[in-house]
Design a protein around this motif. Sequence first.
Motif, PDB file in Angstrom:
ATOM      1  N   LEU A  46       0.803  -1.219   0.000  1.00  0.00           N
ATOM      2  CA  LEU A  46       0.000   0.000   0.000  1.00  0.00           C
ATOM      3  C   LEU A  46       0.834   1.267   0.000  1.00  0.00           C
ATOM      4  O   LEU A  46       0.276   2.367  -0.139  1.00  0.00           O
ATOM      5  N   ARG A  47       2.125   1.147   0.163  1.00  0.00           N
ATOM      6  CA  ARG A  47       2.972   2.330   0.081  1.00  0.00           C
ATOM      7  C   ARG A  47       4.214   2.006  -0.738  1.00  0.00           C
ATOM      8  O   ARG A  47       4.667   0.855  -0.792  1.00  0.00           O
ATOM      9  N   ALA A  48       4.769   3.026  -1.366  1.00  0.00           N
ATOM     10  CA  ALA A  48       5.964   2.843  -2.193  1.00  0.00           C
ATOM     11  C   ALA A  48       6.700   4.173  -2.290  1.00  0.00           C
ATOM     12  O   ALA A  48       6.076   5.243  -2.273  1.00  0.00           O
ATOM     13  N   GLU A  49       8.006   4.090  -2.386  1.00  0.00           N
ATOM     14  CA  GLU A  49       8.861   5.275  -2.464  1.00  0.00           C
ATOM     15  C   GLU A  49       9.813   5.108  -3.641  1.00  0.00           C
ATOM     16  O   GLU A  49      10.438   4.059  -3.797  1.00  0.00           O
ATOM     17  N   LEU A 102       5.837  21.784 -11.221  1.00  0.00           N
ATOM     18  CA  LEU A 102       5.799  20.500 -10.533  1.00  0.00           C
ATOM     19  C   LEU A 102       7.090  19.706 -10.705  1.00  0.00           C
ATOM     20  O   LEU A 102       7.508  18.986  -9.796  1.00  0.00           O
ATOM     21  N   GLY A 103       7.719  19.796 -11.876  1.00  0.00           N
ATOM     22  CA  GLY A 103       8.845  18.926 -12.180  1.00  0.00           C
ATOM     23  C   GLY A 103      10.214  19.454 -11.819  1.00  0.00           C
ATOM     24  O   GLY A 103      11.150  18.676 -11.645  1.00  0.00           O
ATOM     25  N   PHE A 104      10.360  20.777 -11.667  1.00  0.00           N
ATOM     26  CA  PHE A 104      11.689  21.356 -11.455  1.00  0.00           C
ATOM     27  C   PHE A 104      12.276  20.926 -10.117  1.00  0.00           C
ATOM     28  O   PHE A 104      11.721  21.178  -9.061  1.00  0.00           O
ATOM     29  N   LYS A 105      13.405  20.246 -10.210  1.00  0.00           N
ATOM     30  CA  LYS A 105      14.163  19.761  -9.046  1.00  0.00           C
ATOM     31  C   LYS A 105      13.364  18.823  -8.149  1.00  0.00           C
ATOM     32  O   LYS A 105      13.620  18.712  -6.950  1.00  0.00           O
ATOM     33  N   LEU A 106      12.399  18.134  -8.739  1.00  0.00           N
ATOM     34  CA  LEU A 106      11.712  17.040  -8.043  1.00  0.00           C
ATOM     35  C   LEU A 106      12.629  15.825  -8.037  1.00  0.00           C
ATOM     36  O   LEU A 106      13.114  15.418  -9.087  1.00  0.00           O
ATOM     37  N   PHE A 107      12.898  15.251  -6.861  1.00  0.00           N
ATOM     38  CA  PHE A 107      13.860  14.152  -6.803  1.00  0.00           C
ATOM     39  C   PHE A 107      13.304  12.879  -6.172  1.00  0.00           C
ATOM     40  O   PHE A 107      13.910  11.810  -6.301  1.00  0.00           O
ATOM     41  N   GLN A 108      12.150  12.942  -5.510  1.00  0.00           N
ATOM     42  CA  GLN A 108      11.615  11.747  -4.867  1.00  0.00           C
ATOM     43  C   GLN A 108      10.099  11.844  -4.785  1.00  0.00           C
ATOM     44  O   GLN A 108       9.540  12.929  -4.585  1.00  0.00           O
ATOM     45  N   VAL A 109       9.437  10.677  -4.951  1.00  0.00           N
ATOM     46  CA  VAL A 109       7.990  10.589  -4.879  1.00  0.00           C
ATOM     47  C   VAL A 109       7.626   9.449  -3.931  1.00  0.00           C
ATOM     48  O   VAL A 109       8.199   8.364  -4.015  1.00  0.00           O
ATOM     49  N   GLU A 110       6.666   9.696  -3.036  1.00  0.00           N
ATOM     50  CA  GLU A 110       6.200   8.676  -2.105  1.00  0.00           C
ATOM     51  C   GLU A 110       4.682   8.548  -2.234  1.00  0.00           C
ATOM     52  O   GLU A 110       3.973   9.561  -2.248  1.00  0.00           O
ATOM     53  N   PHE A 111       4.218   7.310  -2.340  1.00  0.00           N
ATOM     54  CA  PHE A 111       2.791   7.029  -2.427  1.00  0.00           C
ATOM     55  C   PHE A 111       2.335   6.338  -1.146  1.00  0.00           C
ATOM     56  O   PHE A 111       3.014   5.448  -0.640  1.00  0.00           O
ATOM     57  N   LEU A 112       1.173   6.741  -0.645  1.00  0.00           N
ATOM     58  CA  LEU A 112       0.547   6.065   0.490  1.00  0.00           C
ATOM     59  C   LEU A 112      -0.919   5.858   0.132  1.00  0.00           C
ATOM     60  O   LEU A 112      -1.643   6.827  -0.126  1.00  0.00           O
ATOM     61  N   THR A 113      -1.353   4.593   0.097  1.00  0.00           N
ATOM     62  CA  THR A 113      -2.732   4.270  -0.273  1.00  0.00           C
ATOM     63  C   THR A 113      -3.342   3.353   0.769  1.00  0.00           C
ATOM     64  O   THR A 113      -2.656   2.891   1.693  1.00  0.00           O
ATOM     65  N   THR A 114      -4.636   3.080   0.630  1.00  0.00           N
ATOM     66  CA  THR A 114      -5.325   2.210   1.573  1.00  0.00           C
ATOM     67  C   THR A 114      -6.227   1.240   0.832  1.00  0.00           C
ATOM     68  O   THR A 114      -6.594   1.462  -0.322  1.00  0.00           O
ATOM     69  N   LEU A 115      -6.609   0.171   1.518  1.00  0.00           N
ATOM     70  CA  LEU A 115      -7.592  -0.753   0.965  1.00  0.00           C
ATOM     71  C   LEU A 115      -8.924  -0.048   0.728  1.00  0.00           C
ATOM     72  O   LEU A 115      -9.694  -0.436  -0.156  1.00  0.00           O
ATOM     73  N   ALA A 116      -9.197   0.988   1.519  1.00  0.00           N
ATOM     74  CA  ALA A 116     -10.446   1.726   1.395  1.00  0.00           C
ATOM     75  C   ALA A 116     -10.452   2.667   0.199  1.00  0.00           C
ATOM     76  O   ALA A 116     -11.475   3.278  -0.092  1.00  0.00           O
ATOM     77  N   GLY A 117      -9.300   2.821  -0.490  1.00  0.00           N
ATOM     78  CA  GLY A 117      -9.252   3.609  -1.714  1.00  0.00           C
ATOM     79  C   GLY A 117      -8.675   5.004  -1.583  1.00  0.00           C
ATOM     80  O   GLY A 117      -8.589   5.737  -2.570  1.00  0.00           O
ATOM     81  N   ASP A 118      -8.258   5.397  -0.380  1.00  0.00           N
ATOM     82  CA  ASP A 118      -7.680   6.724  -0.179  1.00  0.00           C
ATOM     83  C   ASP A 118      -6.238   6.736  -0.694  1.00  0.00           C
ATOM     84  O   ASP A 118      -5.565   5.693  -0.728  1.00  0.00           O
ATOM     85  N   GLU A 190      -3.901  -6.379   3.303  1.00  0.00           N
ATOM     86  CA  GLU A 190      -4.625  -7.643   3.414  1.00  0.00           C
ATOM     87  C   GLU A 190      -4.038  -8.508   4.527  1.00  0.00           C
ATOM     88  O   GLU A 190      -4.766  -9.122   5.319  1.00  0.00           O
ATOM     89  N   VAL A 191      -2.708  -8.567   4.611  1.00  0.00           N
ATOM     90  CA  VAL A 191      -2.079  -9.371   5.655  1.00  0.00           C
ATOM     91  C   VAL A 191      -2.239  -8.699   7.014  1.00  0.00           C
ATOM     92  O   VAL A 191      -2.421  -9.374   8.038  1.00  0.00           O
ATOM     93  N   CYS A 192      -2.213  -7.376   7.042  1.00  0.00           N
ATOM     94  CA  CYS A 192      -2.447  -6.669   8.304  1.00  0.00           C
ATOM     95  C   CYS A 192      -3.801  -7.047   8.871  1.00  0.00           C
ATOM     96  O   CYS A 192      -3.947  -7.298  10.079  1.00  0.00           O
ATOM     97  N   GLN A 193      -4.803  -7.097   8.022  1.00  0.00           N
ATOM     98  CA  GLN A 193      -6.143  -7.471   8.471  1.00  0.00           C
ATOM     99  C   GLN A 193      -6.152  -8.886   9.060  1.00  0.00           C
ATOM    100  O   GLN A 193      -6.804  -9.151  10.079  1.00  0.00           O
ATOM    101  N   LYS A 194      -5.381  -9.794   8.446  1.00  0.00           N
ATOM    102  CA  LYS A 194      -5.276 -11.151   8.974  1.00  0.00           C
ATOM    103  C   LYS A 194      -4.542 -11.166  10.318  1.00  0.00           C
ATOM    104  O   LYS A 194      -4.898 -11.930  11.230  1.00  0.00           O
ATOM    105  N   MET A 195      -3.519 -10.323  10.458  1.00  0.00           N
ATOM    106  CA  MET A 195      -2.804 -10.225  11.729  1.00  0.00           C
ATOM    107  C   MET A 195      -3.731  -9.754  12.848  1.00  0.00           C
ATOM    108  O   MET A 195      -3.704 -10.286  13.966  1.00  0.00           O
ATOM    109  N   LEU A 196      -4.534  -8.742  12.546  1.00  0.00           N
ATOM    110  CA  LEU A 196      -5.458  -8.229  13.558  1.00  0.00           C
ATOM    111  C   LEU A 196      -6.449  -9.312  13.980  1.00  0.00           C
ATOM    112  O   LEU A 196      -6.739  -9.459  15.174  1.00  0.00           O
ATOM    113  N   GLY A 197      -6.953 -10.064  13.002  1.00  0.00           N
ATOM    114  CA  GLY A 197      -7.895 -11.137  13.324  1.00  0.00           C
ATOM    115  C   GLY A 197      -7.267 -12.215  14.177  1.00  0.00           C
ATOM    116  O   GLY A 197      -7.888 -12.724  15.125  1.00  0.00           O
ATOM    117  N   TRP A 198      -6.011 -12.577  13.865  1.00  0.00           N
ATOM    118  CA  TRP A 198      -5.322 -13.606  14.652  1.00  0.00           C
ATOM    119  C   TRP A 198      -5.081 -13.121  16.082  1.00  0.00           C
ATOM    120  O   TRP A 198      -5.318 -13.863  17.054  1.00  0.00           O
TER     121      TRP A 198
END
Length: 362
Positions: A46-49, A102-118, A190-198
């Motif tokens: 759900l996240r990537a850099e 937006l592009g000038f001297k941009l050097f890194q991008v980080e994405f954070l998403t959720t199962l809920a779609g945010d 998905e695995v986090c949800q399984k961890m919480l259930g366990w």
Amino acid sequence: MSRPQFDPATYAAQLEAKKQRLIELLAPFAAPAPEVFDSPREHYRLRAEFRLWREGEDRHYAMFEAGDKHAPILLDDFPIASARINELMPRLKAAWQASKALGFKLFQVEFLTTLAGDALITLCYHRPLDAAWQAEAEKLAAELGVSLVGRSRGKRIVVGKDYVEEELEVAGRRFRYRQPEGAFTQPNGEVCQKMLGWAFEALGERDDDLLELYCGNGNFTLPLATRVRKVLATEISKSSVNAALANLEGNGIDNVTLVRLSAEELTQALNEVRPFRRLADVDLKGYAFGSVFVDPPRAGMDPDTCELTRRFQRILYISCNPETLAANIAQLDDTHKVTRCALFDQFPYTHHMEAGVLLERR
């Protein structure tokens, strides 16, 4: 973050290898066979850099092998990342290519998403951010349906929210989580949800109290709080504490007291080594602790904190490093036995794995 060797055809074999490794690590403690919780084969992260790598006039998403910053792996997509991240990657690239602001001297991008779609995107720059950048960022955020954070030296501009909102289901109840930009969150939803259930099932329904160390944003706190009378939870990160407090309020959970202390500091408080102002309004002697839940960093519990957990009837332990988990169990083995264990494949196609154990007093 180096790129995992992505090959779904090898998934079953690598998961079996992890299972055998965990069995070997816990064999000295006569642990039962682990329950195994697998991962989706792709689109699970759900996240990537990404760093950006220039070739000619274009910048590309890039990753590197550990220790090598000069041989980039250029990417157009990233199959292990969520479908939302893969959908956003080319649209964001087109935007920074089309806009100097937006592009000038941009050097890194980080994405954070959720199962809920945010989704939230962080853009990092080697230059000051100005009004022109903010105007373009606001336009882009609306087009992509995301929040944006711009970062440069000493500057942080938020367009929309500086967090995403997640929903996870445990035992038929849905819990809502605020996950701040820059704070730790579980990468595999998905695995986090399984961890919480366990963990929910392993703790069981109790009529006493729970101590939780390293509670983060309340990931485990929310469901576990519904299994006990009350919870005393600790966390040292200020941003995680603020997120946890918001999550408790947002889910209507009112039997948790959260204090910003490290596990080591709480150990000192419970041992009456020294007082802490942050505990001035907390009646430690008013708790009837029967269980302790720990989810420590890779280094595991320090010896004093590990010794503290020995006082409890039940120790529920989630670990991101089975080697330090085994070392902690060795310290506790004379008073507690492993009655349940589990493998959670948070990181397919890598050697990393999460494990869970329930230790009960002999």
